[in-house]
Design a protein around this motif. Structure first.
Motif, PDB file in Angstrom:
ATOM      1  N   ASP A   1      73.751  35.773   8.036  1.00 18.58           N
ATOM      2  CA  ASP A   1      72.920  34.818   8.761  1.00 18.58           C
ATOM      3  C   ASP A   1      71.600  35.538   9.011  1.00 18.58           C
ATOM      4  O   ASP A   1      71.561  36.528   9.750  1.00 18.58           O
ATOM      5  CB  ASP A   1      73.599  34.419  10.072  1.00 18.58           C
ATOM      6  CG  ASP A   1      72.800  33.403  10.850  1.00 18.58           C
ATOM      7  OD1 ASP A   1      71.618  33.685  11.164  1.00 18.58           O
ATOM      8  OD2 ASP A   1      73.340  32.339  11.170  1.00 18.58           O
ATOM      9  N   LEU A   2      70.544  35.079   8.372  1.00 19.85           N
ATOM     10  CA  LEU A   2      69.259  35.783   8.443  1.00 19.85           C
ATOM     11  C   LEU A   2      68.745  35.893   9.876  1.00 19.85           C
ATOM     12  O   LEU A   2      68.249  36.946  10.283  1.00 19.85           O
ATOM     13  CB  LEU A   2      68.228  35.101   7.542  1.00 19.85           C
ATOM     14  CG  LEU A   2      66.957  35.888   7.257  1.00 19.85           C
ATOM     15  CD1 LEU A   2      67.268  37.233   6.591  1.00 19.85           C
ATOM     16  CD2 LEU A   2      66.021  35.076   6.389  1.00 19.85           C
TER      17      LEU A   2
ATOM     18  N   TYR B   1      71.934  30.690  -1.315  1.00 24.58           N
ATOM     19  CA  TYR B   1      71.040  30.620  -0.162  1.00 24.58           C
ATOM     20  C   TYR B   1      71.085  29.214   0.406  1.00 24.58           C
ATOM     21  O   TYR B   1      70.697  28.256  -0.261  1.00 24.58           O
ATOM     22  CB  TYR B   1      69.619  31.022  -0.571  1.00 24.58           C
ATOM     23  CG  TYR B   1      69.602  32.394  -1.202  1.00 24.58           C
ATOM     24  CD1 TYR B   1      69.630  33.535  -0.408  1.00 24.58           C
ATOM     25  CD2 TYR B   1      69.605  32.552  -2.581  1.00 24.58           C
ATOM     26  CE1 TYR B   1      69.643  34.800  -0.977  1.00 24.58           C
ATOM     27  CE2 TYR B   1      69.621  33.810  -3.157  1.00 24.58           C
ATOM     28  CZ  TYR B   1      69.640  34.926  -2.359  1.00 24.58           C
ATOM     29  OH  TYR B   1      69.660  36.180  -2.923  1.00 24.58           O
ATOM     30  N   ILE B   2      71.574  29.098   1.635  1.00 26.10           N
ATOM     31  CA  ILE B   2      71.738  27.809   2.285  1.00 26.10           C
ATOM     32  C   ILE B   2      70.478  27.528   3.100  1.00 26.10           C
ATOM     33  O   ILE B   2      70.123  28.293   4.002  1.00 26.10           O
ATOM     34  CB  ILE B   2      72.979  27.791   3.209  1.00 26.10           C
ATOM     35  CG1 ILE B   2      74.216  28.334   2.484  1.00 26.10           C
ATOM     36  CG2 ILE B   2      73.215  26.394   3.765  1.00 26.10           C
ATOM     37  CD1 ILE B   2      74.666  27.549   1.293  1.00 26.10           C
ATOM     38  N   VAL B   3      69.798  26.436   2.756  1.00 30.50           N
ATOM     39  CA  VAL B   3      68.556  26.066   3.423  1.00 30.50           C
ATOM     40  C   VAL B   3      68.713  24.701   4.083  1.00 30.50           C
ATOM     41  O   VAL B   3      69.605  23.929   3.739  1.00 30.50           O
ATOM     42  CB  VAL B   3      67.361  26.056   2.441  1.00 30.50           C
ATOM     43  CG1 VAL B   3      67.231  27.410   1.759  1.00 30.50           C
ATOM     44  CG2 VAL B   3      67.467  24.952   1.416  1.00 30.50           C
TER      45      VAL B   3
ATOM     46  N   SER C   1      72.572  32.319   5.025  1.00 27.02           N
ATOM     47  CA  SER C   1      72.047  31.203   5.807  1.00 27.02           C
ATOM     48  C   SER C   1      70.637  31.565   6.249  1.00 27.02           C
ATOM     49  O   SER C   1      70.432  32.567   6.928  1.00 27.02           O
ATOM     50  CB  SER C   1      72.945  30.982   7.028  1.00 27.02           C
ATOM     51  OG  SER C   1      72.322  30.144   7.960  1.00 27.02           O
ATOM     52  N   LEU C   2      69.667  30.763   5.814  1.00 22.85           N
ATOM     53  CA  LEU C   2      68.273  31.014   6.172  1.00 22.85           C
ATOM     54  C   LEU C   2      67.888  30.259   7.432  1.00 22.85           C
ATOM     55  O   LEU C   2      68.464  29.211   7.719  1.00 22.85           O
ATOM     56  CB  LEU C   2      67.346  30.557   5.042  1.00 22.85           C
ATOM     57  CG  LEU C   2      67.099  31.547   3.913  1.00 22.85           C
ATOM     58  CD1 LEU C   2      68.367  31.875   3.172  1.00 22.85           C
ATOM     59  CD2 LEU C   2      66.062  31.010   2.984  1.00 22.85           C
TER      60      LEU C   2
ATOM     61  N   THR D   1      77.461  27.650   9.963  1.00 18.57           N
ATOM     62  CA  THR D   1      78.870  27.267   9.976  1.00 18.57           C
ATOM     63  C   THR D   1      79.385  27.036   8.564  1.00 18.57           C
ATOM     64  O   THR D   1      80.424  27.574   8.165  1.00 18.57           O
ATOM     65  CB  THR D   1      79.074  25.995  10.832  1.00 18.57           C
ATOM     66  OG1 THR D   1      78.544  26.239  12.138  1.00 18.57           O
ATOM     67  CG2 THR D   1      80.536  25.634  10.933  1.00 18.57           C
ATOM     68  N   VAL D   2      78.655  26.255   7.792  1.00 14.82           N
ATOM     69  CA  VAL D   2      79.061  25.961   6.415  1.00 14.82           C
ATOM     70  C   VAL D   2      78.987  27.235   5.576  1.00 14.82           C
ATOM     71  O   VAL D   2      79.882  27.512   4.770  1.00 14.82           O
ATOM     72  CB  VAL D   2      78.188  24.837   5.815  1.00 14.82           C
ATOM     73  CG1 VAL D   2      78.457  24.662   4.325  1.00 14.82           C
ATOM     74  CG2 VAL D   2      78.424  23.523   6.550  1.00 14.82           C
ATOM     75  N   GLY D   3      77.948  28.025   5.766  1.00 15.11           N
ATOM     76  CA  GLY D   3      77.796  29.267   5.013  1.00 15.11           C
ATOM     77  C   GLY D   3      78.946  30.226   5.228  1.00 15.11           C
ATOM     78  O   GLY D   3      79.451  30.837   4.278  1.00 15.11           O
TER      79      GLY D   3
END
Length: 176
Positions: A38-39, A12-14, A87-88, A23-25
């Protein structure tokens, strides 16, 4: 690989808006051969409208409710063995319920991006309702930092290409 990550394969990318989570996710998911979610995009597809329009029509509280519900749905898929990089939205990690859910079902990674870079990337973009007022934007950045610091891993973000940041995540000890 980290035992918890094997059990519930979710990264989970925060981080704050404009730090590069999507982009990174996406790059990270490609590298791992995992799904990317992508949430915010998921919510827009579900509701048939933009995040900005949701904020204006229903308010931030109603949006956050929808966001938490969709996050639970994503986590359920991860629990069933659907390996995903997620991606949150910038405010999703502020909710204590969301934070607990994520910490029990995968690994959280904070993309720590300096304010000046975020301001340059986001500016006063109309589709980002919380970025329209520069003073409120800076205050929100400072307030949310304490929440992002609760992530299990931190990756410093610079103006470098997003591949550099994806590779930094891949070098974290959770993959060894």
């Amino acid at each position: 690989m980290n035992l918890r990550l094997k059990r519930t394969p979710g990264l989970y990318i925060v981080g704050f808006m404009g730090c590069g989570k999507s982009t990174v996710g996406r790059l990270l998911a490609q590298e791992l051969g995992w799904h990317f979610i992508d949430l915010d995009e998921r919510i827009e597809k579900l509701t048939g409208t933009t995040i900005s329009a949701l904020f204006e029509k229903e308010g931030e509280a109603a949006f956050r409710e929808t966001e938490s519900k969709e996050l639970r749905s994503v986590v359920q898929a991860v629990e069933r063995g659907f390996p995903s990089v997620v991606s949150l939205g910038g405010g999703a990690f502020v909710d204590e319920g969301n934070l607990a859910l994520l910490k029990n079902n995968g690994i959280t990674i904070w993309l720590d991006c300096p304010l000046d870079i975020v301001e340059r990337r986001v500016g006063r973009q109309a589709h980002r309702p919380l970025a329209r007022d520069p003073d409120r934007f800076r205050k929100l950045f400072a307030e949310r930092k304490a929440f992002y610091e609760k992530a299990e891993y931190r990756v410093e973000v610079s103006d470098a290409d997003a591949h550099v940041h994806a590779q930094a995540i891949l070098r974290l000890p959770l993959f060894t």
